[in-house]
Design a protein around this motif. Structure first.
Motif, short mmCIF file in Angstrom:
data_model
loop_
_atom_site.label_atom_id
_atom_site.label_comp_id
_atom_site.label_asym_id
_atom_site.label_seq_id
_atom_site.Cartn_x
_atom_site.Cartn_y
_atom_site.Cartn_z
N SER A 66 29.26 37.64 37.54
CA SER A 66 28.60 38.39 36.55
C SER A 66 27.89 39.48 37.19
O SER A 66 27.66 40.62 36.56
CB SER A 66 27.84 37.37 35.64
N ALA A 67 27.20 39.24 38.53
CA ALA A 67 26.48 40.30 39.08
C ALA A 67 27.28 41.30 39.47
O ALA A 67 26.97 42.41 39.13
CB ALA A 67 25.89 39.49 40.25
N GLN A 68 28.59 41.08 40.02
CA GLN A 68 29.50 42.09 40.42
C GLN A 68 29.85 42.84 39.09
O GLN A 68 29.92 44.21 39.10
CB GLN A 68 30.63 41.54 40.91
N ARG A 69 30.28 42.49 37.94
CA ARG A 69 30.54 43.19 36.82
C ARG A 69 29.66 43.96 36.23
O ARG A 69 29.43 45.18 36.08
CB ARG A 69 30.86 42.28 35.79
N SER A 70 28.24 43.51 36.28
CA SER A 70 26.96 44.29 35.82
C SER A 70 26.95 45.48 36.92
O SER A 70 26.76 46.60 36.29
CB SER A 70 25.96 43.51 36.01
N ALA A 71 27.13 45.31 38.27
CA ALA A 71 27.15 46.44 38.89
C ALA A 71 28.02 47.59 38.80
O ALA A 71 27.94 48.82 38.69
CB ALA A 71 27.09 45.89 40.48
N PHE A 72 29.43 46.96 38.40
CA PHE A 72 30.35 47.97 38.25
C PHE A 72 30.36 48.77 36.87
O PHE A 72 30.68 49.88 36.68
CB PHE A 72 31.71 47.33 38.25
N GLN A 73 29.66 47.96 35.72
CA GLN A 73 29.60 48.50 34.55
C GLN A 73 28.26 49.47 34.55
O GLN A 73 28.31 50.08 33.46
CB GLN A 73 29.41 47.37 33.50
#
Length: 98
Positions: A73-80
Motif C-alpha cells: 500500500s505504501a508503494q501504491r501510494s507513492a506511485f499514485q
C-alpha cells in the motif's frame, strides 16, 4: 510419392519463383527425400500411443502464489502521487469509447 521435374517447375511457376534447371534438379532431389521421410514416418504403427506435449516427461516447477513483498500500500501510494487522477486506489483515465 515422388515428384517429377515438371511438377517442381510448375510449383515454382505458381509461386512466382524463377528457378534454373540446376536449381530445379536439386530441389527435386530434396523434395523427394522429404516425401520419402514422411512416408517412412507414416508407416510407423502408433496405435495406442498417447500424444505428448513434450518429448521428455518433465514438470514445470511452480512457486506458491503468495505476496512476497511488504509495504504494497505504501508503494501504491507513492506511485499514485504522481498520477494525474486517482480514486479509491485506482487510476482514472479519459474515456476513449463513447
Amino acid at each position: 510419392m515422388s515428384l517429377t521435374l515438371e511438377q517442381v517447375r510448375r510449383v515454382a511457376h505458381l509461386a512466382r519463383i524463377e528457378i534454373s534447371d540446376g536449381e530445379a534438379q536439386s530441389t527435386l532431389g530434396q523434395l523427394n527425400e522429404i516425401f520419402s521421410l514422411i512416408e517412412e514416418m507414416q508407416a510407423v504403427d502408433t496405435q495406442g500411443v498417447e500424444p505428448m506435449a513434450h518429448a521428455q516427461d518433465v514438470a514445470q516447477r511452480l512457486r506458491a502464489d503468495r505476496v512476497t513483498e511488504s509495504g504494497q500500500s505504501a508503494q501504491r501510494s507513492a506511485f499514485q502521487e504522481v498520477a494525474p487522477e486517482t480514486e479509491a486506489g485506482l487510476y482514472l483515465v479519459p474515456k476513449v469509447i463513447e
